[in-house]
Write a protein that holds these residues in place. Structure first.
Motif, PDB file in Angstrom:
ATOM      1  N   GLU A   1       0.911  -1.020  -0.044  1.00 51.97           N
ATOM      2  CA  GLU A   1      -0.041  -0.082  -0.036  1.00 51.97           C
ATOM      3  C   GLU A   1       0.889   1.260  -0.145  1.00 51.97           C
ATOM      4  O   GLU A   1       0.401   2.309  -0.574  1.00 51.97           O
ATOM      5  N   ALA A   2       2.041   1.268   0.607  1.00 54.84           N
ATOM      6  CA  ALA A   2       2.701   2.596   0.804  1.00 54.84           C
ATOM      7  C   ALA A   2       3.631   2.855  -0.741  1.00 54.84           C
ATOM      8  O   ALA A   2       3.600   3.633  -1.003  1.00 54.84           O
ATOM      9  N   ALA A   3       3.672   1.586  -1.554  1.00 54.53           N
ATOM     10  CA  ALA A   3       4.143   1.719  -2.790  1.00 54.53           C
ATOM     11  C   ALA A   3       3.251   2.358  -3.538  1.00 54.53           C
ATOM     12  O   ALA A   3       3.361   3.506  -4.480  1.00 54.53           O
ATOM     13  N   VAL A   4       1.864   1.888  -3.424  1.00 52.46           N
ATOM     14  CA  VAL A   4       0.778   2.595  -4.278  1.00 52.46           C
ATOM     15  C   VAL A   4       0.629   3.967  -4.054  1.00 52.46           C
ATOM     16  O   VAL A   4       0.612   4.884  -4.950  1.00 52.46           O
ATOM     17  N   GLU A   5       0.651   4.342  -2.906  1.00 47.65           N
ATOM     18  CA  GLU A   5       0.506   5.722  -2.363  1.00 47.65           C
ATOM     19  C   GLU A   5       1.546   6.654  -2.846  1.00 47.65           C
ATOM     20  O   GLU A   5       1.088   7.680  -3.365  1.00 47.65           O
ATOM     21  N   ARG A   6       2.695   6.162  -2.816  1.00 42.88           N
ATOM     22  CA  ARG A   6       3.919   7.051  -3.468  1.00 42.88           C
ATOM     23  C   ARG A   6       3.664   7.277  -4.875  1.00 42.88           C
ATOM     24  O   ARG A   6       3.850   8.470  -5.423  1.00 42.88           O
ATOM     25  N   VAL A   7       3.042   6.225  -5.806  1.00 44.49           N
ATOM     26  CA  VAL A   7       2.911   6.419  -7.247  1.00 44.49           C
ATOM     27  C   VAL A   7       1.487   7.355  -7.354  1.00 44.49           C
ATOM     28  O   VAL A   7       1.652   8.273  -8.310  1.00 44.49           O
ATOM     29  N   ARG A   8       0.623   7.108  -6.533  1.00 44.46           N
ATOM     30  CA  ARG A   8      -0.559   8.145  -6.617  1.00 44.46           C
ATOM     31  C   ARG A   8      -0.235   9.484  -6.275  1.00 44.46           C
ATOM     32  O   ARG A   8      -0.887  10.520  -6.812  1.00 44.46           O
ATOM     33  N   ASN A   9       0.850   9.786  -5.595  1.00 43.34           N
ATOM     34  CA  ASN A   9       1.146  11.040  -5.164  1.00 43.34           C
ATOM     35  C   ASN A   9       2.322  11.681  -6.270  1.00 43.34           C
ATOM     36  O   ASN A   9       2.620  12.963  -6.233  1.00 43.34           O
ATOM     37  N   GLY A  10       2.280  10.805  -7.277  1.00 43.19           N
ATOM     38  CA  GLY A  10       3.033  11.361  -8.415  1.00 43.19           C
ATOM     39  C   GLY A  10       4.653  11.508  -8.184  1.00 43.19           C
ATOM     40  O   GLY A  10       5.461  12.228  -8.860  1.00 43.19           O
ATOM     41  N   GLU A  11       5.134  10.764  -7.436  1.00 46.04           N
ATOM     42  CA  GLU A  11       6.442  10.611  -6.781  1.00 46.04           C
ATOM     43  C   GLU A  11       7.618   9.942  -7.967  1.00 46.04           C
ATOM     44  O   GLU A  11       8.784  10.086  -7.874  1.00 46.04           O
ATOM     45  N   ASN A  12       6.837   9.167  -8.945  1.00 45.35           N
ATOM     46  CA  ASN A  12       7.766   8.480  -9.774  1.00 45.35           C
ATOM     47  C   ASN A  12       8.918   7.584  -9.295  1.00 45.35           C
ATOM     48  O   ASN A  12       9.949   7.810  -9.812  1.00 45.35           O
ATOM     49  N   PRO A  13       8.417   6.898  -8.201  1.00 50.01           N
ATOM     50  CA  PRO A  13       9.604   6.217  -7.600  1.00 50.01           C
ATOM     51  C   PRO A  13       9.969   5.010  -8.329  1.00 50.01           C
ATOM     52  O   PRO A  13       9.636   4.518  -9.339  1.00 50.01           O
ATOM     53  N   GLU A  14      11.299   4.473  -8.220  1.00 51.10           N
ATOM     54  CA  GLU A  14      11.987   3.237  -8.713  1.00 51.10           C
ATOM     55  C   GLU A  14      11.698   2.165  -7.686  1.00 51.10           C
ATOM     56  O   GLU A  14      12.330   2.414  -6.484  1.00 51.10           O
ATOM     57  N   PHE A  15      11.010   1.022  -7.962  1.00 54.02           N
ATOM     58  CA  PHE A  15      10.933   0.032  -6.981  1.00 54.02           C
ATOM     59  C   PHE A  15      11.724  -1.342  -7.475  1.00 54.02           C
ATOM     60  O   PHE A  15      11.956  -1.423  -8.550  1.00 54.02           O
ATOM     61  N   THR A  16      12.090  -1.618  -6.211  1.00 53.34           N
ATOM     62  CA  THR A  16      12.675  -3.118  -6.820  1.00 53.34           C
ATOM     63  C   THR A  16      11.423  -4.172  -6.424  1.00 53.34           C
ATOM     64  O   THR A  16      10.426  -3.649  -6.063  1.00 53.34           O
TER      65      THR A  16
END
Lengths: 325, 325
Positions: free
Chosen positions: B175-190
């Protein structure tokens, strides 16, 4: 691909910004009903011309993106220019879509062009999601929530009140209502239960603030059916905190399959920093699509329902299948 | 419109359930490679026939919905039947889509039919949303999260472990990864940061549970790259709590417009009680579309990218524009 923009308000500038990021589209000119000399545009390589230059189809453009208002501009402009050019508009008066479609279709057929109407996000991307969902899960329920975002029509309505200098109105979905729909409850809502309205108002010196607030909250159609809050702020606060045009919303569809009624919920949502720039980006993608379709011999009136998604992208079928499927 | 189903596993039954709710489509027959006498289907008005009846294109059906596995069934079946019938499949081995498309396209062109591959929700509806988003906002970032839902491939992998009687594996987005994407952070995930895996296992009497748990958690490709939890339960608990096949997930796209980089987030999400019934419903809508396209003279290989949305719905263009736009 050569494009022209007719009209240079918020939406026209949004289309211009989208074309600047589209490698395969060149903005040739912005056409205006004002004095062209009075207009400075962002694209250094494009001309500013009088709308009259478009008469007779003499302009060397593949598509004209018409950025006018739905009330009086588009019903006249879109059919007129569809006889000469491939055109895209964002006509959004839902009740008049069949009539508008009919006149654009007739003109585009006659001229051998494509005229695509009612493009943007609602109507537009939201419409597509309503259609896809009901085609997959017939007999379900669809809900559309708008916001949080600035409604320009409601902001304008407040500005017309005596004593108001400036105003901004936000439409806000009721989170509890959204949650009920997400849970597949298929509730029936009153207008008041789905959205609230929040207004920021700059009053003129000495204006009757209590009277303004009362007039807003009781305004028929615009506010009377909603829970509305009114905040009086300064012109500086308005400029500092409310100069953007964010918007968004969601289409949520819930339907069933199987003999036991397995439930499925489909949700499409948008969170937009700039309503006119996103709308302009949708119009630009569909402009690309209709130019390609017209080159293949397609003519007549179209909506987003009639356009196969692959036409929106500059990538080839091979590239799309390899990377997006 | 007359339809046939080839293969009567979970997906075949899902398609059957969708056709039962489609007023314009009649299920004529279920075709099987098993002994037809061994099969009882839910639709009283449809026949059960041997797959061999399909040879040579003699069956009186407008479309054949092929419900086989992507590993070995579909690469052989879909091109074979595309020479005789309009066909739809749910081929989902992403890396092999170009080759599969090529062979289906060639067969369908030769036979004057339409062969639509890789239909369902991923590939399918998720692919569409990736394409629409990138066409509107080029240069953005897309993220796909799966779950919470049952992965049949991962469940099967656990069942193959010594001492395991039954197993069910849930893929769960972080859920924390989904939230970061929803916030438009464009994170890179493993891999580990995007999804977790939760396993429910019925062990055989006397089996080495610690060993089973270790073997699951260290299984390459399937589990080693994820945070995995393992619960041992009874056969009764498995039946009571884990007999459904729910799934879902979301495609989230974030992109920019304008010189100042206004940010927009587009999210499409599915919450499905039954993965095979929803997938079957998508296949059924696309079966309708390709029959209509083939009647208009369209032939060859297609994907969801090539189908204008209006073809999915039994409603007329007038009705769609009036009620869904």
């Amino acid at each position: 691909m050569k494009a022209g923009i007719l009209g240079y308000g918020n939406l026209g500038r949004g289309v211009e910004a989208a074309i600047a990021r589209a490698e395969d589209i060149e903005l040739v000119a912005v056409y205006t009903r004002r004095d062209p000399a009075s207009l400075t545009i962002a694209t250094g390589t494009a001309e500013v011309k009088s709308a009259s230059a478009l008469e007779g189809g003499k302009e060397d453009i593949d598509v004209l993106i018409i950025c006018g208002g739905s009330a009086t501009d588009l019903p006249e402009m879109t059919p007129k220019y569809a006889q000469w050019y491939n055109v895209v508009d964002s006509f959004d008066t839902h009740a008049n879509i069949p009539i508008h479609f009919g006149s654009v279709d007739a003109a585009a057929q006659k001229g051998g062009r494509v005229g695509l109407i009612s493009c943007g996000w609602d109507p537009g991307m939201f419409s597509l999601n309503r259609l896809y969902a009901t085609a997959i899960l017939p007999g379900g329920h669809d809900y559309t929530f708008w916001g949080k975002g600035v409604s320009q029509g409601h902001s304008d309505a407040i500005r017309r009140i005596d004593g108001v200098e400036d105003a901004r109105q936000y439409t806000i979905p009721v989170e509890a209502a959204v949650e009920r729909v997400r849970n597949g409850e298929n509730p029936e809502f009153t207008t008041r239960e789905k959205h609230t309205r929040e207004c920021f108002v700059v009053a003129k010196d000495g204006a009757d603030k209590a009277g303004i607030e009362e007039e807003i909250k009781t305004m028929p159609n615009y506010f009377a059916d909603y829970d509305t809050t009114v905040h009086f702020i300064t012109a500086e606060e308005m400029k500092r905190d409310h100069s953007g045009l964010p918007h968004g919303g969601s289409v949520i569809y819930s339907g069933e399959t199987g003999a036991n009624g397995n439930r499925h919920v489909i949700e499409y949502s948008l969170k937009l920093d700039s309503n006119p720039e996103f709308t302009g980006a949708v119009l630009t993608a569909y402009a690309r699509a209709i130019v390609r379709l017209n080159k293949e011999g397609v003519t007549g009136g179209k909506t987003v329902f009639d356009i196969a998604p692959a036409y929106l992208s500059p990538l080839s079928g091979d590239e799309l299948r390899a990377h997006y499927l």
